[in-house]
Design a protein around this motif. Structure first.
Motif, PDB file in Angstrom:
ATOM      1  N   LYS A  73       2.948  66.255  -5.474  1.00  0.00           N
ATOM      2  CA  LYS A  73       3.698  65.042  -6.356  1.00  0.00           C
ATOM      3  C   LYS A  73       3.966  65.600  -7.690  1.00  0.00           C
ATOM      4  O   LYS A  73       4.493  64.788  -8.605  1.00  0.00           O
ATOM      5  CB  LYS A  73       2.695  63.859  -6.555  1.00  0.00           C
ATOM      6  CG  LYS A  73       2.622  62.899  -5.287  1.00  0.00           C
ATOM      7  CD  LYS A  73       3.818  62.333  -4.576  1.00  0.00           C
ATOM      8  CE  LYS A  73       3.866  61.354  -3.590  1.00  0.00           C
ATOM      9  NZ  LYS A  73       4.728  60.762  -2.873  1.00  0.00           N
ATOM     10  N   LYS A  74       3.912  66.808  -7.686  1.00  0.00           N
ATOM     11  CA  LYS A  74       4.500  67.460  -9.092  1.00  0.00           C
ATOM     12  C   LYS A  74       5.818  67.293  -9.066  1.00  0.00           C
ATOM     13  O   LYS A  74       6.677  67.325  -8.616  1.00  0.00           O
ATOM     14  CB  LYS A  74       4.207  68.982  -9.124  1.00  0.00           C
ATOM     15  CG  LYS A  74       4.471  69.592 -10.642  1.00  0.00           C
ATOM     16  CD  LYS A  74       4.044  71.178 -10.644  1.00  0.00           C
ATOM     17  CE  LYS A  74       4.521  71.648 -12.015  1.00  0.00           C
ATOM     18  NZ  LYS A  74       5.997  71.535 -12.190  1.00  0.00           N
ATOM     19  N   ASN A  75       6.072  66.837 -10.724  1.00  0.00           N
ATOM     20  CA  ASN A  75       7.663  66.621 -10.839  1.00  0.00           C
ATOM     21  C   ASN A  75       8.438  65.392 -10.274  1.00  0.00           C
ATOM     22  O   ASN A  75       9.423  65.501 -10.102  1.00  0.00           O
ATOM     23  CB  ASN A  75       8.530  67.720 -10.754  1.00  0.00           C
ATOM     24  CG  ASN A  75       8.195  68.787 -11.695  1.00  0.00           C
ATOM     25  OD1 ASN A  75       7.360  68.582 -12.834  1.00  0.00           O
ATOM     26  ND2 ASN A  75       8.511  70.321 -11.431  1.00  0.00           N
ATOM     27  N   THR A  76       7.313  64.547  -9.517  1.00  0.00           N
ATOM     28  CA  THR A  76       8.030  63.266  -8.677  1.00  0.00           C
ATOM     29  C   THR A  76       7.390  61.963  -9.427  1.00  0.00           C
ATOM     30  O   THR A  76       6.307  61.766  -9.540  1.00  0.00           O
ATOM     31  CB  THR A  76       7.385  63.496  -7.317  1.00  0.00           C
ATOM     32  OG1 THR A  76       7.865  64.699  -6.641  1.00  0.00           O
ATOM     33  CG2 THR A  76       8.040  62.294  -6.543  1.00  0.00           C
ATOM     34  N   PRO A  77       8.476  61.155  -9.816  1.00  0.00           N
ATOM     35  CA  PRO A  77       7.902  59.936 -10.327  1.00  0.00           C
ATOM     36  C   PRO A  77       6.937  59.162  -9.318  1.00  0.00           C
ATOM     37  O   PRO A  77       7.260  59.107  -8.179  1.00  0.00           O
ATOM     38  CB  PRO A  77       9.136  59.099 -10.683  1.00  0.00           C
ATOM     39  CG  PRO A  77      10.115  60.180 -10.637  1.00  0.00           C
ATOM     40  CD  PRO A  77       9.691  61.230  -9.777  1.00  0.00           C
ATOM     41  N   THR A  78       5.634  59.006  -9.934  1.00  0.00           N
ATOM     42  CA  THR A  78       4.823  58.409  -9.103  1.00  0.00           C
ATOM     43  C   THR A  78       3.773  57.332  -9.676  1.00  0.00           C
ATOM     44  O   THR A  78       3.654  57.251 -10.810  1.00  0.00           O
ATOM     45  CB  THR A  78       3.763  59.633  -8.787  1.00  0.00           C
ATOM     46  OG1 THR A  78       4.363  60.558  -7.833  1.00  0.00           O
ATOM     47  CG2 THR A  78       2.436  59.118  -7.660  1.00  0.00           C
ATOM     48  N   MET A  79       3.523  56.392  -8.765  1.00  0.00           N
ATOM     49  CA  MET A  79       2.574  55.211  -9.636  1.00  0.00           C
ATOM     50  C   MET A  79       1.057  55.543  -9.380  1.00  0.00           C
ATOM     51  O   MET A  79       0.659  56.055  -8.200  1.00  0.00           O
ATOM     52  CB  MET A  79       2.702  53.816  -8.558  1.00  0.00           C
ATOM     53  CG  MET A  79       1.731  52.710  -8.921  1.00  0.00           C
ATOM     54  SD  MET A  79       2.474  52.112 -10.812  1.00  0.00           S
ATOM     55  CE  MET A  79       3.933  51.510 -10.397  1.00  0.00           C
ATOM     56  N   PHE A  80       0.402  55.522 -10.506  1.00  0.00           N
ATOM     57  CA  PHE A  80      -1.076  56.031 -10.689  1.00  0.00           C
ATOM     58  C   PHE A  80      -1.922  54.771 -10.769  1.00  0.00           C
ATOM     59  O   PHE A  80      -1.452  53.757 -11.172  1.00  0.00           O
ATOM     60  CB  PHE A  80      -1.334  56.990 -11.803  1.00  0.00           C
ATOM     61  CG  PHE A  80      -0.547  58.356 -11.446  1.00  0.00           C
ATOM     62  CD1 PHE A  80      -1.040  59.305 -10.586  1.00  0.00           C
ATOM     63  CD2 PHE A  80       0.769  58.515 -11.987  1.00  0.00           C
ATOM     64  CE1 PHE A  80      -0.605  60.541 -10.085  1.00  0.00           C
ATOM     65  CE2 PHE A  80       1.516  59.769 -11.449  1.00  0.00           C
ATOM     66  CZ  PHE A  80       0.806  60.844 -11.078  1.00  0.00           C
ATOM     67  N   LYS A  81      -3.267  55.054 -10.628  1.00  0.00           N
ATOM     68  CA  LYS A  81      -4.260  53.855 -11.125  1.00  0.00           C
ATOM     69  C   LYS A  81      -5.462  54.510 -11.623  1.00  0.00           C
ATOM     70  O   LYS A  81      -5.782  55.631 -11.333  1.00  0.00           O
ATOM     71  CB  LYS A  81      -4.741  53.411  -9.679  1.00  0.00           C
ATOM     72  CG  LYS A  81      -5.805  52.174  -9.983  1.00  0.00           C
ATOM     73  CD  LYS A  81      -6.289  51.366  -8.802  1.00  0.00           C
ATOM     74  CE  LYS A  81      -6.924  52.448  -7.754  1.00  0.00           C
ATOM     75  NZ  LYS A  81      -7.363  51.491  -6.443  1.00  0.00           N
ATOM     76  N   ASN A  82      -5.645  54.282 -12.846  1.00  0.00           N
ATOM     77  CA  ASN A  82      -6.710  54.572 -13.990  1.00  0.00           C
ATOM     78  C   ASN A  82      -8.134  54.023 -13.253  1.00  0.00           C
ATOM     79  O   ASN A  82      -8.279  53.358 -12.569  1.00  0.00           O
ATOM     80  CB  ASN A  82      -6.434  54.508 -15.247  1.00  0.00           C
ATOM     81  CG  ASN A  82      -6.244  53.209 -15.794  1.00  0.00           C
ATOM     82  OD1 ASN A  82      -6.930  52.080 -15.100  1.00  0.00           O
ATOM     83  ND2 ASN A  82      -5.616  52.565 -16.821  1.00  0.00           N
ATOM     84  N   SER A  83      -9.031  54.644 -14.212  1.00  0.00           N
ATOM     85  CA  SER A  83     -10.280  54.175 -13.691  1.00  0.00           C
ATOM     86  C   SER A  83     -10.700  53.045 -13.967  1.00  0.00           C
ATOM     87  O   SER A  83     -11.814  52.326 -13.321  1.00  0.00           O
ATOM     88  CB  SER A  83     -11.371  54.945 -14.602  1.00  0.00           C
ATOM     89  OG  SER A  83     -11.165  54.937 -15.873  1.00  0.00           O
TER      90      SER A  83
END
Length: 243
Positions: free
Chosen positions: A195-205
């Motif tokens: 997923k480098k350089n790809t807009p992605t949805m993340f979830k934090n702790s």
């Protein structure tokens, strides 16, 4: 290169760490088992493997002069060695998921655990645990998004041959590490980072969702994500995951 083969053990990493404390080990000593009863992953997670179907092993690697401040490059070297052995068989769609899981598509093929023995400012030696799904084709429904080399290629593999391939590549990458070829290791790692350089949805702790782009790895080995406001935030293991 010495190989210790065990029929069953709680953890090859724990066994090899105990061995390293009690005796003088040959560099690249390997402990491998047909059945690992209490395999460990990053941050106390568990690695489950069907007996005699997969590679579950640990490698002892000693260093003459390796500063702990450069430990992220050890992660790069180990991950790349395993990645290269796998890509020879699967050919495409294989990635390294930060810091050192190996994926095919979005499914996990391999987990890696590196445990270091520190002496002042240097890493004296490392015990590198690797769990690679090779010939297993049935997985528990409780384990999400996993696969194996055989599921992808429809071929059965000789585990000893696969192990030898990984060790040869590991020796080559460790040689680059000792020669301080850090730029090559980082460039190679980032070129196959998931997923480098790809807009992605993340979830934090705290389970908060946010959009970002993986842009690099910090000097301390933290994941760097560019946020929507164009600032870059750094995350440690278990502080962020893919949503």
């Amino acid at each position: 290169m010495k190989i210790i083969k065990l029929s069953a053990i709680d953890s090859t990493n724990s066994f090899l760490k105990d061995l390293a404390q009690d005796s003088c080990l040959e560099n690249f000593t390997i402990v491998t088992t047909e059945s690992q009863l209490k395999g460990r992953g990053q941050q106390s997670s568990v690695w489950l493997s069907e007996p005699s179907k997969n590679l579950t092993f640990s490698v002892f690697v000693s260093f003459k002069n390796f500063e702990i401040s450069n430990k992220k490059y050890l992660t790069f070297a180990v991950s790349l060695a395993v990645y290269e052995a796998i890509i020879e068989e699967i050919k495409h769609d294989v990635f390294i998921k930060w810091p050192n899981d190996i994926l095919s598509g979005n499914k996990k093929l391999c987990g890696i655990l590196v445990e270091n023995s520190i002496q002042k400012t240097k890493i004296k030696y490392s015990v590198i645990g690797i769990g690679l799904n090779v010939n297993q084709t049935n997985f528990s429904e409780a384990i999400d998004k996993v696969t194996s080399v055989k599921l992808i290629t429809q071929k059965k593999y000789d585990l000893d041959v696969f192990l030898n391939s990984i060790i040869l590549k590991l020796k080559s990458r460790i040689r680059e590490l000792e020669n301080q070829d850090f730029k090559k290791l980082e460039d190679n790692y980032l070129s196959v980072l998931y997923k480098k350089n790809t807009p992605t949805m993340f979830k934090n702790s705290s389970d908060g969702l946010f959009m970002g782009i993986i842009c690099g790895i910090s000097k301390d080995g933290l994941l760097q994500i560019e946020l929507e406001d164009e600032t870059i935030k750094e995350f440690g293991i278990k502080e962020v995951s893919f949503a």
